[in-house]
Design a protein around this motif. Sequence first.
Motif: not given
Length: 109
Positions: A46-75
């Motif tokens: 669970l993350v606060p609104d406005g957080v930018r997610i950077e995904d650098s994980m290696s995956r074998v048969l798995g997914d990353l999903t992001v829901r409910g976040l507005s577009q993050p600001g530059l700062d």
Amino acid sequence: LHSFPTRRSSDLRILGDPCFDLTSMPWASRHITIDLTIVMCDATFLVPDGVRIEDSMSRVLGDLTVRGLSQPGLDGPVLTLRGTSILSDVDIHGPGSKKYARLRKKWNR
């Protein structure tokens, strides 16, 4: 339920479903990196609104999903996920997600 008050943290899980509530903790910096190694798990964040997610994980048969976040600001704050996911999913929910309120209530009893 975990929280990460430092700039960089790590977690290893095998056959479990780790839960991370990053909504009410003070962030040590605008950029937090979590090294996550999960095997046969479903990790949920669970993350606060406005957080930018950077995904650098290696995956074998798995997914990353992001829901409910507005577009993050530059700062805005940045959450970087690194590590390995094997037969595991990572779900990230912001305040706009249908599951967000239910998960916060369940985790913060």
